[in-house]
Design a protein around this motif. Structure first.
Motif, PDB file in Angstrom:
ATOM      1  N   LEU A  86       4.220  13.098  -5.414  1.00 32.42           N
ATOM      2  CA  LEU A  86       4.008  11.942  -4.529  1.00 32.42           C
ATOM      3  C   LEU A  86       3.806  10.678  -5.366  1.00 32.42           C
ATOM      4  O   LEU A  86       3.306  10.770  -6.478  1.00 32.42           O
ATOM      5  CB  LEU A  86       2.771  12.175  -3.653  1.00 32.42           C
ATOM      6  N   PRO A  87       4.112   9.508  -4.902  1.00 29.21           N
ATOM      7  CA  PRO A  87       4.654   9.190  -3.577  1.00 29.21           C
ATOM      8  C   PRO A  87       6.185   9.198  -3.523  1.00 29.21           C
ATOM      9  O   PRO A  87       6.764   8.984  -2.459  1.00 29.21           O
ATOM     10  CB  PRO A  87       4.158   7.757  -3.357  1.00 29.21           C
ATOM     11  N   ASN A  88       6.822   9.485  -4.668  1.00 29.56           N
ATOM     12  CA  ASN A  88       8.285   9.359  -4.678  1.00 29.56           C
ATOM     13  C   ASN A  88       8.971  10.470  -3.901  1.00 29.56           C
ATOM     14  O   ASN A  88      10.040  10.273  -3.327  1.00 29.56           O
ATOM     15  CB  ASN A  88       8.802   9.308  -6.118  1.00 29.56           C
ATOM     16  N   GLU A  89       8.334  11.634  -3.886  1.00 26.42           N
ATOM     17  CA  GLU A  89       8.935  12.775  -3.212  1.00 26.42           C
ATOM     18  C   GLU A  89       7.872  13.498  -2.412  1.00 26.42           C
ATOM     19  O   GLU A  89       6.778  13.765  -2.943  1.00 26.42           O
ATOM     20  CB  GLU A  89       9.420  13.756  -4.287  1.00 26.42           C
TER      21      GLU A  89
ATOM     22  N   GLU B 168      -6.752   2.155  -8.833  1.00 25.56           N
ATOM     23  CA  GLU B 168      -5.581   2.981  -9.198  1.00 25.56           C
ATOM     24  C   GLU B 168      -6.009   4.336  -9.800  1.00 25.56           C
ATOM     25  O   GLU B 168      -5.335   5.337  -9.661  1.00 25.56           O
ATOM     26  CB  GLU B 168      -4.661   2.247 -10.179  1.00 25.56           C
ATOM     27  N   THR B 169      -7.158   4.353 -10.512  1.00 22.52           N
ATOM     28  CA  THR B 169      -7.734   5.596 -11.039  1.00 22.52           C
ATOM     29  C   THR B 169      -6.938   6.182 -12.212  1.00 22.52           C
ATOM     30  O   THR B 169      -6.280   7.217 -12.109  1.00 22.52           O
ATOM     31  CB  THR B 169      -7.930   6.669  -9.930  1.00 22.52           C
ATOM     32  N   ARG B 170      -7.054   5.477 -13.326  1.00 18.27           N
ATOM     33  CA  ARG B 170      -6.512   6.013 -14.589  1.00 18.27           C
ATOM     34  C   ARG B 170      -7.290   7.252 -14.991  1.00 18.27           C
ATOM     35  O   ARG B 170      -8.493   7.311 -14.727  1.00 18.27           O
ATOM     36  CB  ARG B 170      -6.653   4.944 -15.689  1.00 18.27           C
ATOM     37  N   PRO B 171      -6.719   8.258 -15.674  1.00 21.64           N
ATOM     38  CA  PRO B 171      -5.326   8.215 -16.122  1.00 21.64           C
ATOM     39  C   PRO B 171      -4.304   8.815 -15.142  1.00 21.64           C
ATOM     40  O   PRO B 171      -3.113   8.559 -15.297  1.00 21.64           O
ATOM     41  CB  PRO B 171      -5.373   9.067 -17.394  1.00 21.64           C
ATOM     42  N   ARG B 172      -4.736   9.580 -14.137  1.00 22.92           N
ATOM     43  CA  ARG B 172      -3.708  10.271 -13.352  1.00 22.92           C
ATOM     44  C   ARG B 172      -3.269   9.517 -12.109  1.00 22.92           C
ATOM     45  O   ARG B 172      -2.389   9.955 -11.372  1.00 22.92           O
ATOM     46  CB  ARG B 172      -4.171  11.681 -12.993  1.00 22.92           C
ATOM     47  N   LEU B 173      -3.935   8.387 -11.863  1.00 21.94           N
ATOM     48  CA  LEU B 173      -3.474   7.459 -10.822  1.00 21.94           C
ATOM     49  C   LEU B 173      -3.518   8.025  -9.395  1.00 21.94           C
ATOM     50  O   LEU B 173      -2.658   7.708  -8.564  1.00 21.94           O
ATOM     51  CB  LEU B 173      -2.061   6.961 -11.158  1.00 21.94           C
ATOM     52  N   GLN B 174      -4.544   8.830  -9.124  1.00 18.11           N
ATOM     53  CA  GLN B 174      -4.641   9.376  -7.750  1.00 18.11           C
ATOM     54  C   GLN B 174      -4.805   8.270  -6.712  1.00 18.11           C
ATOM     55  O   GLN B 174      -4.381   8.423  -5.564  1.00 18.11           O
ATOM     56  CB  GLN B 174      -5.839  10.345  -7.643  1.00 18.11           C
ATOM     57  N   GLY B 175      -5.453   7.164  -7.109  1.00 20.49           N
ATOM     58  CA  GLY B 175      -5.616   6.055  -6.156  1.00 20.49           C
ATOM     59  C   GLY B 175      -4.279   5.391  -5.871  1.00 20.49           C
ATOM     60  O   GLY B 175      -3.900   5.165  -4.720  1.00 20.49           O
ATOM     61  N   ALA B 176      -3.557   5.086  -6.954  1.00 23.80           N
ATOM     62  CA  ALA B 176      -2.274   4.379  -6.814  1.00 23.80           C
ATOM     63  C   ALA B 176      -1.235   5.251  -6.113  1.00 23.80           C
ATOM     64  O   ALA B 176      -0.477   4.780  -5.262  1.00 23.80           O
ATOM     65  CB  ALA B 176      -1.766   3.969  -8.200  1.00 23.80           C
ATOM     66  N   LYS B 177      -1.219   6.530  -6.492  1.00 24.81           N
ATOM     67  CA  LYS B 177      -0.143   7.379  -5.986  1.00 24.81           C
ATOM     68  C   LYS B 177      -0.486   8.003  -4.637  1.00 24.81           C
ATOM     69  O   LYS B 177       0.376   8.113  -3.771  1.00 24.81           O
ATOM     70  CB  LYS B 177       0.144   8.503  -6.987  1.00 24.81           C
ATOM     71  N   LEU B 178      -1.725   8.466  -4.482  1.00 21.32           N
ATOM     72  CA  LEU B 178      -2.057   9.298  -3.324  1.00 21.32           C
ATOM     73  C   LEU B 178      -2.804   8.531  -2.226  1.00 21.32           C
ATOM     74  O   LEU B 178      -2.424   8.593  -1.064  1.00 21.32           O
ATOM     75  CB  LEU B 178      -2.880  10.521  -3.779  1.00 21.32           C
ATOM     76  N   THR B 179      -3.885   7.811  -2.625  1.00 25.00           N
ATOM     77  CA  THR B 179      -4.635   7.071  -1.599  1.00 25.00           C
ATOM     78  C   THR B 179      -3.745   5.995  -0.975  1.00 25.00           C
ATOM     79  O   THR B 179      -3.704   5.846   0.254  1.00 25.00           O
ATOM     80  CB  THR B 179      -5.901   6.447  -2.230  1.00 25.00           C
ATOM     81  N   ALA B 180      -3.026   5.272  -1.824  1.00 18.71           N
ATOM     82  CA  ALA B 180      -2.144   4.222  -1.293  1.00 18.71           C
ATOM     83  C   ALA B 180      -1.092   4.837  -0.371  1.00 18.71           C
ATOM     84  O   ALA B 180      -0.789   4.301   0.708  1.00 18.71           O
ATOM     85  CB  ALA B 180      -1.495   3.462  -2.441  1.00 18.71           C
ATOM     86  N   TRP B 181      -0.554   5.997  -0.763  1.00 22.15           N
ATOM     87  CA  TRP B 181       0.456   6.672   0.057  1.00 22.15           C
ATOM     88  C   TRP B 181      -0.108   7.050   1.424  1.00 22.15           C
ATOM     89  O   TRP B 181       0.498   6.788   2.464  1.00 22.15           O
ATOM     90  CB  TRP B 181       0.976   7.917  -0.680  1.00 22.15           C
ATOM     91  N   GLU B 182      -1.295   7.661   1.405  1.00 27.34           N
ATOM     92  CA  GLU B 182      -1.898   8.065   2.691  1.00 27.34           C
ATOM     93  C   GLU B 182      -2.118   6.866   3.605  1.00 27.34           C
ATOM     94  O   GLU B 182      -1.862   6.926   4.804  1.00 27.34           O
ATOM     95  CB  GLU B 182      -3.250   8.756   2.452  1.00 27.34           C
ATOM     96  N   CYS B 183      -2.609   5.774   3.015  1.00 27.74           N
ATOM     97  CA  CYS B 183      -2.889   4.584   3.835  1.00 27.74           C
ATOM     98  C   CYS B 183      -1.597   4.018   4.423  1.00 27.74           C
ATOM     99  O   CYS B 183      -1.533   3.700   5.618  1.00 27.74           O
ATOM    100  CB  CYS B 183      -3.614   3.528   3.004  1.00 27.74           C
TER     101      CYS B 183
END
Ligand code: MRU
Length: 353
Positions: A26-29, A197-212
């Motif tokens: 996620l979020p690309n796929e 964004e939550t470095r280093p794995r970016l759960q905020g950027a990739k996952l929280t943003a996606w859910e929102c």
């Protein structure tokens, strides 16, 4: 995702196997991985295909059933012996989120307390895994709604800052910290979410943003280092984060960066809440310094995608979690209500023994 409601369920029991949303893509796929064997579930937890404390617990519960299903004996004692080994394998996957150990213990206890044939025990284990899954969803709804009780009393809509992903993807669905956000949004009281964004794995950027984005919840993504500035600018009304393990005194382990967020929230007089199910509280630990902190591969720091971004010769330290001392936490939002960190023992009334 349920297309009619946009609800996200990261762990689904389906066609005699477990479907996991592959959170590494996620979020690309938006893709699923089918898990048929316990060893594959262990690998999925390790590699963070499934992640987030409650979701790890649910996945481990199904992993216990898959492992039980692979045991071929009909002798009860031999079966239980081998099930202990299945439990041991799953326990080695990730060290910090206590929901993993909680779910495995509950599954083992179920097996030991079920009488009848080995087949009966296996069926009871599947039922228990499905219950853990369903209960976590209900727990998240309750946490979300209990979060409404702590909102600052103002006619203005609120801006909530969150860290990492404590959303539907990190639970059976709906989320803990993001469950509170969802409930506030549903009540028409949310201005927007600020997501680190939550470095280093970016759960905020990739996952929280996606859910929102999926749900039309207004979200502003910032890098972790911008949080203090945003607070100083008066952009944040309240901070709500999840937890991986909470000690009996309220000290809370959560994604790395949470501790600094709590410090800056304190400095700006902004309420700082932890939202978590009671299965995340580890009453066997009196203080947060007893919580094991996972250290992950330094590759997560020095590499972005396929590109190495650091000079040869630098060394790395990559703790995945930190511990926020109880005195920085305004309250802990659970399914049984909101507790001051020092009063967590009062929450045990309805807890699984
Ligand atoms: O390393 P992760 O992505 O598993 O870490 C997740 C977190 O730190 C979450 O905030 C926590 O597990 C709570 S999830 C409801």
């Amino acid at each position: 995702m349920n297309s009619s409601t946009n609800q996200v369920y990261p762990v689904i029991w389906h066609n005699n196997s477990v479907s996991l949303i592959d959170q590494t893509r996620l979020p690309n796929e938006y893709a699923f991985v089918e898990i048929h064997r316990c060893s594959d579930m262990a690998q999925a937890i390790k590699t963070m295909i499934v992640r987030g404390a409650p979701a790890i617990g649910v996945a481990a519960a199904y992993g216990m059933y898959l492992g039980a299903r692979e045991i071929e004996t009909s002798d009860r004692n031999q079966f239980l012996n081998q099930l202990d080994k299945v439990a041991q394998l799953l326990r080695t996957t990730r060290p910090t989120a206590v929901n993993l150990f909680w779910a495995i213990s509950r599954m083992l206890k179920t097996a030991y307390e079920t009488f009848g044939t080995v087949e009966d025990i296996k069926q009871t284990l599947l039922n228990t895994a499905r219950s853990i899954n369903a209960e976590d969803l209900q727990t998240c709804y309750a946490i979300g709604d209990n979060g409404l009780k702590v909102l600052p009393q103002t006619p203005e809509k609120l801006t909530i800052l969150t860290h990492c992903n404590a959303g539907a993807l990190a639970t059976a669905g709906y989320g803990t910290a993001l469950g509170v956000v969802r409930s506030v949004f549903r009540e028409g009281r949310l201005a927007r979410v600020f997501a680190d964004e939550t470095r280093p794995r970016l759960q905020g950027a990739k996952l929280t943003a996606w859910e929102c984005v999926q749900e039309g919840i207004p979200v502003t993504l910032i890098t972790d280092s911008m949080a203090a500035h945003c607070m100083k600018e008066g952009l944040i009304d309240i901070v709500v984060v999840g937890a991986d393990r909470i000690a009996a005194n309220g000290d809370t382990a959560n994604k790395i960066g949470t501790y600094s967020l709590a410090l800056v929230a304190k400095a700006h007089n902004i309420p700082f809440y932890v939202a978590a199910p009671l299965s995340t509280v580890d009453f066997s630990l009196s203080h947060g310094n007893e919580i094991p902190i996972e250290e992950r591969n330094p590759e997560e720091i020095y590499q972005i995608g396929d590109t190495i971004i650091t000079p040869t010769g630098a060394e790395f330290y990559n703790p995945a979690f930190d511990v926020t001392p109880a005195q920085l936490i305004t309250g802990i939002i659970t399914e049984n209500g909101v507790f001051a960190p020092g009063e967590l023992t009062k929450s045990r009334i309805k807890q699984f023994a």
